[in-house]
Design a protein around this motif. Structure first.
Motif, PDB file in Angstrom:
ATOM      1  N   ARG A 227       0.826  -1.205   0.000  1.00 54.09           N
ATOM      2  CA  ARG A 227       0.000   0.000   0.000  1.00 54.09           C
ATOM      3  C   ARG A 227       0.861   1.256   0.000  1.00 54.09           C
ATOM      4  O   ARG A 227       0.610   2.188  -0.775  1.00 54.09           O
ATOM      5  CB  ARG A 227      -0.924  -0.004   1.218  1.00 54.09           C
ATOM      6  CG  ARG A 227      -1.792   1.258   1.332  1.00 54.09           C
ATOM      7  CD  ARG A 227      -2.588   1.274   2.629  1.00 54.09           C
ATOM      8  NE  ARG A 227      -1.708   1.210   3.791  1.00 54.09           N
ATOM      9  CZ  ARG A 227      -1.027   2.242   4.285  1.00 54.09           C
ATOM     10  NH1 ARG A 227      -1.124   3.439   3.707  1.00 54.09           N
ATOM     11  NH2 ARG A 227      -0.259   2.096   5.351  1.00 54.09           N
ATOM     12  N   ARG A 228       1.888   1.285   0.846  1.00 53.07           N
ATOM     13  CA  ARG A 228       2.742   2.481   0.902  1.00 53.07           C
ATOM     14  C   ARG A 228       3.477   2.695  -0.411  1.00 53.07           C
ATOM     15  O   ARG A 228       3.596   3.822  -0.905  1.00 53.07           O
ATOM     16  CB  ARG A 228       3.747   2.351   2.058  1.00 53.07           C
ATOM     17  CG  ARG A 228       3.131   2.459   3.434  1.00 53.07           C
ATOM     18  CD  ARG A 228       4.195   2.753   4.499  1.00 53.07           C
ATOM     19  NE  ARG A 228       5.223   1.723   4.552  1.00 53.07           N
ATOM     20  CZ  ARG A 228       5.169   0.653   5.333  1.00 53.07           C
ATOM     21  NH1 ARG A 228       4.107   0.446   6.113  1.00 53.07           N
ATOM     22  NH2 ARG A 228       6.163  -0.222   5.352  1.00 53.07           N
ATOM     23  N   ALA A 229       3.991   1.592  -0.989  1.00 47.11           N
ATOM     24  CA  ALA A 229       4.743   1.719  -2.240  1.00 47.11           C
ATOM     25  C   ALA A 229       3.839   2.165  -3.386  1.00 47.11           C
ATOM     26  O   ALA A 229       4.218   3.029  -4.198  1.00 47.11           O
ATOM     27  CB  ALA A 229       5.418   0.398  -2.584  1.00 47.11           C
ATOM     28  N   VAL A 230       2.645   1.600  -3.474  1.00 40.57           N
ATOM     29  CA  VAL A 230       1.740   1.964  -4.560  1.00 40.57           C
ATOM     30  C   VAL A 230       1.226   3.388  -4.371  1.00 40.57           C
ATOM     31  O   VAL A 230       1.010   4.125  -5.349  1.00 40.57           O
ATOM     32  CB  VAL A 230       0.585   0.943  -4.654  1.00 40.57           C
ATOM     33  CG1 VAL A 230      -0.473   1.414  -5.644  1.00 40.57           C
ATOM     34  CG2 VAL A 230       1.136  -0.413  -5.085  1.00 40.57           C
ATOM     35  N   THR A 231       1.042   3.812  -3.123  1.00 44.45           N
ATOM     36  CA  THR A 231       0.667   5.202  -2.870  1.00 44.45           C
ATOM     37  C   THR A 231       1.764   6.146  -3.356  1.00 44.45           C
ATOM     38  O   THR A 231       1.477   7.214  -3.926  1.00 44.45           O
ATOM     39  CB  THR A 231       0.399   5.410  -1.368  1.00 44.45           C
ATOM     40  OG1 THR A 231      -0.657   4.536  -0.955  1.00 44.45           O
ATOM     41  CG2 THR A 231       0.000   6.850  -1.078  1.00 44.45           C
ATOM     42  N   LEU A 232       3.021   5.760  -3.131  1.00 39.69           N
ATOM     43  CA  LEU A 232       4.131   6.547  -3.668  1.00 39.69           C
ATOM     44  C   LEU A 232       4.075   6.596  -5.187  1.00 39.69           C
ATOM     45  O   LEU A 232       4.234   7.670  -5.796  1.00 39.69           O
ATOM     46  CB  LEU A 232       5.468   5.949  -3.213  1.00 39.69           C
ATOM     47  CG  LEU A 232       6.714   6.482  -3.939  1.00 39.69           C
ATOM     48  CD1 LEU A 232       6.917   7.963  -3.651  1.00 39.69           C
ATOM     49  CD2 LEU A 232       7.946   5.669  -3.566  1.00 39.69           C
ATOM     50  N   LEU A 233       3.856   5.460  -5.832  1.00 44.16           N
ATOM     51  CA  LEU A 233       3.802   5.433  -7.295  1.00 44.16           C
ATOM     52  C   LEU A 233       2.659   6.294  -7.823  1.00 44.16           C
ATOM     53  O   LEU A 233       2.802   6.974  -8.852  1.00 44.16           O
ATOM     54  CB  LEU A 233       3.656   3.987  -7.783  1.00 44.16           C
ATOM     55  CG  LEU A 233       4.899   3.108  -7.613  1.00 44.16           C
ATOM     56  CD1 LEU A 233       4.581   1.661  -7.974  1.00 44.16           C
ATOM     57  CD2 LEU A 233       6.042   3.625  -8.475  1.00 44.16           C
ATOM     58  N   ALA A 234       1.532   6.276  -7.130  1.00 48.05           N
ATOM     59  CA  ALA A 234       0.419   7.121  -7.551  1.00 48.05           C
ATOM     60  C   ALA A 234       0.791   8.597  -7.450  1.00 48.05           C
ATOM     61  O   ALA A 234       0.453   9.405  -8.332  1.00 48.05           O
ATOM     62  CB  ALA A 234      -0.810   6.820  -6.693  1.00 48.05           C
ATOM     63  N   ALA A 235       1.497   8.960  -6.380  1.00 44.54           N
ATOM     64  CA  ALA A 235       1.924  10.353  -6.231  1.00 44.54           C
ATOM     65  C   ALA A 235       2.930  10.740  -7.311  1.00 44.54           C
ATOM     66  O   ALA A 235       2.886  11.841  -7.858  1.00 44.54           O
ATOM     67  CB  ALA A 235       2.518  10.558  -4.839  1.00 44.54           C
ATOM     68  N   CYS A 236       3.869   9.831  -7.620  1.00 42.10           N
ATOM     69  CA  CYS A 236       4.838  10.094  -8.702  1.00 42.10           C
ATOM     70  C   CYS A 236       4.125  10.255 -10.032  1.00 42.10           C
ATOM     71  O   CYS A 236       4.449  11.146 -10.825  1.00 42.10           O
ATOM     72  CB  CYS A 236       5.857   8.957  -8.777  1.00 42.10           C
ATOM     73  SG  CYS A 236       7.064   8.908  -7.432  1.00 42.10           S
ATOM     74  N   ARG A 237       3.168   9.368 -10.286  1.00 41.39           N
ATOM     75  CA  ARG A 237       2.412   9.445 -11.536  1.00 41.39           C
ATOM     76  C   ARG A 237       1.685  10.775 -11.647  1.00 41.39           C
ATOM     77  O   ARG A 237       1.720  11.441 -12.686  1.00 41.39           O
ATOM     78  CB  ARG A 237       1.414   8.283 -11.596  1.00 41.39           C
ATOM     79  CG  ARG A 237       0.685   8.145 -12.913  1.00 41.39           C
ATOM     80  CD  ARG A 237      -0.421   7.113 -12.824  1.00 41.39           C
ATOM     81  NE  ARG A 237      -1.607   7.644 -12.137  1.00 41.39           N
ATOM     82  CZ  ARG A 237      -2.723   6.939 -11.926  1.00 41.39           C
ATOM     83  NH1 ARG A 237      -2.794   5.674 -12.323  1.00 41.39           N
ATOM     84  NH2 ARG A 237      -3.744   7.502 -11.310  1.00 41.39           N
ATOM     85  N   GLU A 238       1.049  11.190 -10.558  1.00 44.25           N
ATOM     86  CA  GLU A 238       0.311  12.442 -10.550  1.00 44.25           C
ATOM     87  C   GLU A 238       1.242  13.637 -10.744  1.00 44.25           C
ATOM     88  O   GLU A 238       0.964  14.561 -11.500  1.00 44.25           O
ATOM     89  CB  GLU A 238      -0.460  12.576  -9.240  1.00 44.25           C
ATOM     90  CG  GLU A 238      -1.435  13.724  -9.194  1.00 44.25           C
ATOM     91  CD  GLU A 238      -2.717  13.440  -9.967  1.00 44.25           C
ATOM     92  OE1 GLU A 238      -3.450  14.408 -10.244  1.00 44.25           O
ATOM     93  OE2 GLU A 238      -2.975  12.263 -10.300  1.00 44.25           O
ATOM     94  N   ARG A 239       2.364  13.597 -10.021  1.00 40.04           N
ATOM     95  CA  ARG A 239       3.310  14.712 -10.082  1.00 40.04           C
ATOM     96  C   ARG A 239       3.938  14.810 -11.473  1.00 40.04           C
ATOM     97  O   ARG A 239       4.106  15.906 -12.021  1.00 40.04           O
ATOM     98  CB  ARG A 239       4.389  14.503  -9.020  1.00 40.04           C
ATOM     99  CG  ARG A 239       5.348  15.660  -8.825  1.00 40.04           C
ATOM    100  CD  ARG A 239       4.614  16.902  -8.322  1.00 40.04           C
ATOM    101  NE  ARG A 239       5.541  17.964  -7.995  1.00 40.04           N
ATOM    102  CZ  ARG A 239       5.846  18.319  -6.756  1.00 40.04           C
ATOM    103  NH1 ARG A 239       5.319  17.683  -5.732  1.00 40.04           N
ATOM    104  NH2 ARG A 239       6.675  19.316  -6.549  1.00 40.04           N
ATOM    105  N   ALA A 240       4.305  13.678 -12.056  1.00 42.38           N
ATOM    106  CA  ALA A 240       4.934  13.694 -13.381  1.00 42.38           C
ATOM    107  C   ALA A 240       3.978  14.247 -14.428  1.00 42.38           C
ATOM    108  O   ALA A 240       4.398  14.981 -15.337  1.00 42.38           O
ATOM    109  CB  ALA A 240       5.396  12.295 -13.759  1.00 42.38           C
TER     110      ALA A 240
END
Length: 718
Positions: A227-240
């Motif tokens: 969950r923590r890792a995928v939440t990070l990936l979602a934030a990276c995706r959004e930010r990018a």
């Protein structure tokens, strides 16, 4: 407090923007400051269906709906097929477990303590502040952002994931997950240097996404960690996506950002909005592939290093789509194919790579553990993934990307010959084992031309696979601004400068305010002729045009192409200081005398640089000049080695002026009696070598009007 220098940079940067871009940037800055996502790292709605993380976790571990890149079932086979690469990956993974990190081919440095401090640069002892990233001006901070950005891209996690798959040793998987845990804890979304810009988020997203998938069977990957890792990936995706590079900044950064968005969407279809994010990102990548890889295969940024980097970023989503069973967009595949064909044509077997423009040693994804990227690795990866690309022997990274059962051609189809790339502006002439290149292209890409060098009409020369006349390299970015300016300046390159000025006008380390424009007048690879000029010095109060003629006729003195004639013509008004420059490989030694320079390698003659001019020239040879910052060569990013720079200077002479330079690569072709004259629009160069008298006539009023004759002097008595 903003200094006068910074205000000047802001003004120069604004001049490179359109009114629409200025308005967009002002709005984006205000939105970034007030964004709830930036301040709290939150987003509306659940990240996975029904907010059921256990179900999403189960689908992820079963690899439902997505492709598998780092596949546990293939790992033993690949480790056996590529033992050298696998061994270096294991060694790199061991170093990472010891918290030792090295970038740009530099020695690794160790972090103190038991946990990596992700905002600390241990080399400089500088800790980057944990403040909102929009408030960090990386251009003026005392640390070097390049090093800390490399660390925070987390590209080493793919080494640990592969080491886990190769060996089954849990310490590698646990080490990767623990480092990811500590990174997430130390770097809240939008805080610190790691979140400075969408590009870092995009590149990091690709690395974490691929590594996490390789760890999906690891015992330590719990639902909570997932969950923590995928939440990070979602934030990276959004930010990018939100902070994607646009307008004058839309260079390779935009491709890295969109590649990150696409990779997360493809590998984690359980994320909310994955299908839409993939479609948006792939549409942008398709458009940018056509813009940033020109029709002749040259990278639009005028940098061979960044061209390969851009290709690697485009290749990753293409490989994932193929592994999923889908057809990648034709625009991206076509761009990768033509780029690979161009890069492949630059180097015959045994030849060193052709380098020009910036190269910061960056990686798109680290599936091998080489300290610096190479074009050969890139071409191997493309060959394994893109049909119709030039064949190259597969390596570990190429095998992962190609997928199971892929048939990869390994035999090179043909030895490269002469090449003229008219869109990107590079000419390659080959005679026997000699390779001569000349840059006749634009300064760089878009209005800022961030990664281009002021190297119009510059040349390189190799013989027998050994470098003679070289491109000086990149030197530095942020760590040493004065060296950044020197290495991308005109005087360091194998071209000519007027009044010791750069051809183009710099407005900052990644900004050119005025671009020299090159005009190609003639290219004839059969005759061995290139004729081009640029307008970079037309800006002077007494304007100057520099035109260069490159002549490598195959039978001038010897059929091996031992003789290269370069004629530089300077026309315009006023009196000027003119300097020619020939940067040499650091292995070479120089002795100066008479009308030129003799160049040896380990005591063996390899090159003669002989010069004549229509006014009295003064020879110069300099090596390792710290004050003037000339006489240096940069093998890799953030490094420099002293190397000879030779040429002639003509002090304050009225125009027109002509400088003729002979580059001869055998003692049999060593010239004597070189003269050059300009009369009634005609240049004539004469010399004697190998018992023959050569005469080159150039009609400067007609493009390509060059006459060549060589007369046998035997028994002539003269």
């Amino acid at each position: 407090m903003i200094t006068t220098e910074r205000w000047s940079w802001y003004a120069a940067r604004a001049l490179a923007m359109s009114p629409r871009e200025v308005a967009w940037r002002a709005g984006a800055k205000a939105a970034a400051i007030t964004s709830p996502l930036l301040r709290r790292g939150s987003r509306p709605g659940p990240l996975v269906e029904d907010d059921d993380w256990s179900a999403a976790y189960a689908r992820f571990r079963a690899a439902e709906g997505g492709p598998v890149l780092l596949d546990a079932a293939r790992a033993p086979e690949l480790a056996t097929a590529h033992p050298g690469d696998a061994a270096t990956v294991l060694a790199a993974a061991d170093a990472v477990l010891e918290r030792r990190f090295g970038y740009f081919g530099q020695d690794a440095v160790a972090f103190p303590g038991d946990v990596v401090d992700w905002n600390l640069d241990p080399r400089a002892g500088h800790r980057w502040p944990l403040v909102p990233s929009v408030g960090i001006d990386h251009r003026t901070c005392p640390g070097d952002p390049k090093w800390i950005w490399e660390l925070n891209r987390l590209q080493h996690l793919t080494w640990l994931a592969q080491a886990w798959l190769f060996t089954g040793e849990r310490r590698y998987a646990d080490g990767a997950l623990e480092q990811l845990d500590s990174w997430i804890a130390q770097n809240p979304v939008g805080q610190g240097i790691a979140w400075r810009g969408g590009f870092e988020a995009g590149v990091r997203a690709s690395s974490v996404a691929v590594a996490l998938q390789g760890l999906r069977d690891a015992p330590g990957l719990t639902v909570d960690r997932y969950r923590r890792a995928v939440t990070l990936l979602a934030a990276c995706r959004e930010r990018a996506w939100r902070d994607r590079s646009r307008f004058s900044s839309a260079n390779n950064h935009l491709i890295g950002e969109m590649a990150g968005v696409a990779v997360v969407a493809i590998l984690f279809p359980e994320l909310a909005g994955a299908a839409e994010a993939e479609l948006r990102a792939m549409a942008v990548l398709s458009a940018e592939a056509d813009r940033q890889i020109l029709p002749d295969g040259v990278g639009a940024e005028q940098s061979s290093g960044y061209q390969a980097f851009t290709g690697d970023m485009l290749l990753l989503p293409v490989a994932l789509l193929r592994l999923r069973g889908d057809r990648p967009p034709a625009a991206i595949v076509g761009a990768l194919r033509r780029s690979a064909r161009f890069l492949d044509a630059l180097c015959a077997d045994g030849e060193p790579p052709v380098s020009y423009g910036d190269d910061d040693g960056g990686f798109a994804l680290r599936l091998h553990a080489d300290p610096i990227p190479t074009v050969g690795r890139h071409l191997a990866a493309v060959a394994g993934t893109v049909a119709g690309a030039p064949a190259h022997a597969p390596d570990l990274a190429a095998a992962w990307l190609a997928g199971p059962g892929a048939s990869v051609p390994t035999e090179r189809s043909a030895t490269p010959g002469d090449l003229y790339a008219p869109d990107g502006g590079l000419v390659v002439l080959r005679r026997a084992d000699r390779r001569i290149t000349m840059d006749v292209g634009p300064l760089g890409y878009l209005s800022i031309a961030a990664h281009g060098h002021a190297d119009a009409l510059s040349m390189t020369l190799t013989a027998g696979g050994r470098e003679l006349v070289v491109d000086p390299g990149t030197g530095s970015y942020y760590a040493e601004p004065a060296w950044r300016a020197a290495f991308r300046g005109t005087r360091m390159h194998a071209t000519a400068s007027v009044d010791d000025l750069d051809q183009s006008v710099a407005g900052g380390p990644f900004l050119w305010n005025r671009h020299a424009v090159t005009t190609v007048r003639a290219v004839d690879t059969v005759r061995g002729l290139v004729e081009a000029e640029h307008d970079g010095y037309r800006r002077l109060p007494d304007p100057v045009t520099h035109r260069r003629y490159l002549l490598v006729p195959p039978d001038l003195v010897s059929p091996e192409g031992d003789t290269v004639l370069v004629v530089d013509l300077f026309t315009g008004s006023g009196e000027h200081r003119v300097r020619t420059a020939w940067p040499l490989h650091p292995e070479l030694e120089v002795s100066t005398g008479g009308d030129g320079h003799r160049v040896d390698r380990a005591g063996v003659p390899e090159l003669r640089v002989t010069t004549a001019a229509t006014a009295a020239p003064a020879l110069y040879a300099v090596r390792g000049d710290e004050e003037r910052r000339i006489g240096w060569w940069s093998r890799r990013f953030e490094s420099r080695t002293s190397a000879w720079l030779v040429g002639v200077v003509l002090e304050r002479r009225p125009l027109p002026l002509v400088v003729a330079t002979l580059l001869t690569m055998s003692e049999a072709a060593a010239p004597s009696g070189l003269t050059v004259e300009l009369r009634d629009g005609r240049i004539e160069a004469r010399w004697t070598a190998g018992g023959r008298r050569a005469v080159i006539g150039i009609d400067t009023t007609t493009a390509g009007a060059v006459s060549i004759s060589a007369t046998d002097m035997t028994n002539r008595g003269d």
